[in-house]
Motif scaffolding. Structure first.
Motif, mmCIF file in Angstrom:
data_model
loop_
_atom_site.group_PDB
_atom_site.id
_atom_site.type_symbol
_atom_site.label_atom_id
_atom_site.label_comp_id
_atom_site.label_asym_id
_atom_site.label_seq_id
_atom_site.Cartn_x
_atom_site.Cartn_y
_atom_site.Cartn_z
ATOM 1 N N SER A 111 0.855 -1.189 0.000
ATOM 2 C CA SER A 111 0.000 0.000 0.000
ATOM 3 C C SER A 111 0.888 1.235 0.000
ATOM 4 N N PHE A 112 0.595 2.168 -0.876
ATOM 5 C CA PHE A 112 1.276 3.463 -0.900
ATOM 6 C C PHE A 112 0.261 4.497 -0.416
ATOM 7 N N ILE A 113 0.575 5.132 0.701
ATOM 8 C CA ILE A 113 -0.398 5.965 1.409
ATOM 9 C C ILE A 113 0.105 7.394 1.501
ATOM 10 N N MET A 114 -0.748 8.327 1.117
ATOM 11 C CA MET A 114 -0.386 9.742 1.121
ATOM 12 C C MET A 114 -1.364 10.511 2.005
ATOM 13 N N PRO A 115 -1.027 10.725 3.290
ATOM 14 C CA PRO A 115 -1.924 11.490 4.178
ATOM 15 C C PRO A 115 -1.842 12.984 3.878
ATOM 16 N N LYS A 116 -3.010 13.639 3.969
ATOM 17 C CA LYS A 116 -3.020 15.091 3.800
ATOM 18 C C LYS A 116 -4.337 15.643 4.303
#
Length: 303
Positions: free
Chosen positions: A91-96
């Motif tokens: 999983s590639f996760i980008m929090p923002k």
């Protein structure tokens, strides 16, 4: 075995960036974390970190990411009952801004049947709907043996409707409500109809809508943490599940309000840290969250 968790294994790569490159661009992230991932898998690690180490039926590939996951499990003392797949899932996760975008690479084509385990001593089962054949098999067995069954209903699976017949505690996400075209209130009615004695819908910053063994509907608001302190909400629900399972195992005489309150503090700790492993709280961390927000002292934090 004190508890059994069943789920799909991921390796999570979480990174913070203010720009996503396209074409031939390159960009450097400001921070990143690499950790174990997956709903029930992360919940199992949370339960272990808090002090009760469960067994885990999880997908494992014979590749370097699979060996990394086994090293992570060994660090926490978790017994992995592997179900072989060809490739590890990522999983590639980008929090923002309190949300998270996720790209998944998943191999859930199981090479072998699920392992058959001796459940002697087991007091709780937690599943997320992945490995549906294993989930329904162990949910039925545990229901017959009087072992608590818990479901993380993060999304609609092939046998969700059938599975819920054997679930004692079903805490689902708003995403499941959307997939089934139900309001949160209608979802609670549905869970009651399926025989779940405790059910709830997690709604992020709007807290938890749930019902207890009497059928009474309650609300538990999210703790009022400042937005600038929210770093990574991914995995917060998984920590919530792992924490309430731990609380049930550690204090079976307490009610579900207490178990969910404990879990709320755990997930509040998680969202302030990047990545799943960094976000796993200790008992001391949870107590610090409760002290900060004066849980049990301010009336507005109670139903």
């Amino acid at each position: 075995m004190q508890a059994l968790f069943i789920g799909q294994t991921y390796i999570d790569v979480t990174f913070i960036t203010d720009h996503m490159p396209t074409g031939d661009e390159k960009h450097v992230a400001s921070a990143y974390a690499v950790s174990f991932g997956g709903n029930a898998v992360t919940a199992a690690f949370c339960c272990a970190k808090l002090g009760i180490v469960p067994d885990l039926i999880a997908t494992v590939a014979n590749d370097w990411l699979g060996r990394m996951f086994q090293d992570m499990s060994a660090k926490y003392g978790i017994s992995i009952h592997s179900r072989k797949v060809n490739s590890s899932s990522l999983s590639f996760i980008m929090p923002k801004d309190g949300k998270r975008a996720i790209v998944r690479c998943r191999d859930d084509e199981h090479i072998h049947p699920f392992p058959i385990l001796n459940l002697k001593g087991c007091r709780a089962l937690h599943i997320d709907g992945h490995q549906p054949d294993a989930a329904i098999h162990y949910a039925k067995l545990c229901r017959e043996d009087g072992i608590l069954t818990s479901l993380d209903g993060g999304g609609l699976r092939t046998n969700t409707h059938e599975l819920l017949e054997f679930i004692d505690v079903a805490i689902v996400a708003e995403r499941l409500c959307e997939q089934m075209d139900k309001t949160p209130d209608a979802m609670l009615d549905y869970l009651k109809d399926r025989g779940c004695r405790v059910g709830g819908v997690t709604m992020g910053e709007r807290g938890l809508l749930w019902y207890d063994e009497t059928g009474a509907v309650r609300t538990m608001p999210a703790l009022p943490i400042a937005r600038e302190r929210v770093l990574d909400t991914n995995g917060a629900g998984d920590v919530f599940h792992g924490a309430y399972v731990f609380s049930y195992l550690n204090n079976p005489g307490k009610g579900w309000h207490d178990h969910f309150e404990f879990a709320r503090a755990a997930s509040t700790y998680k969202i302030q840290r990047l990545g799943n492993e960094a976000g796993l709280p200790t008992l001391t961390d949870i107590e610090a969250v409760k002290q900060e927000f004066q849980i049990g002292r301010k009336k507005e934090f109670w139903d």
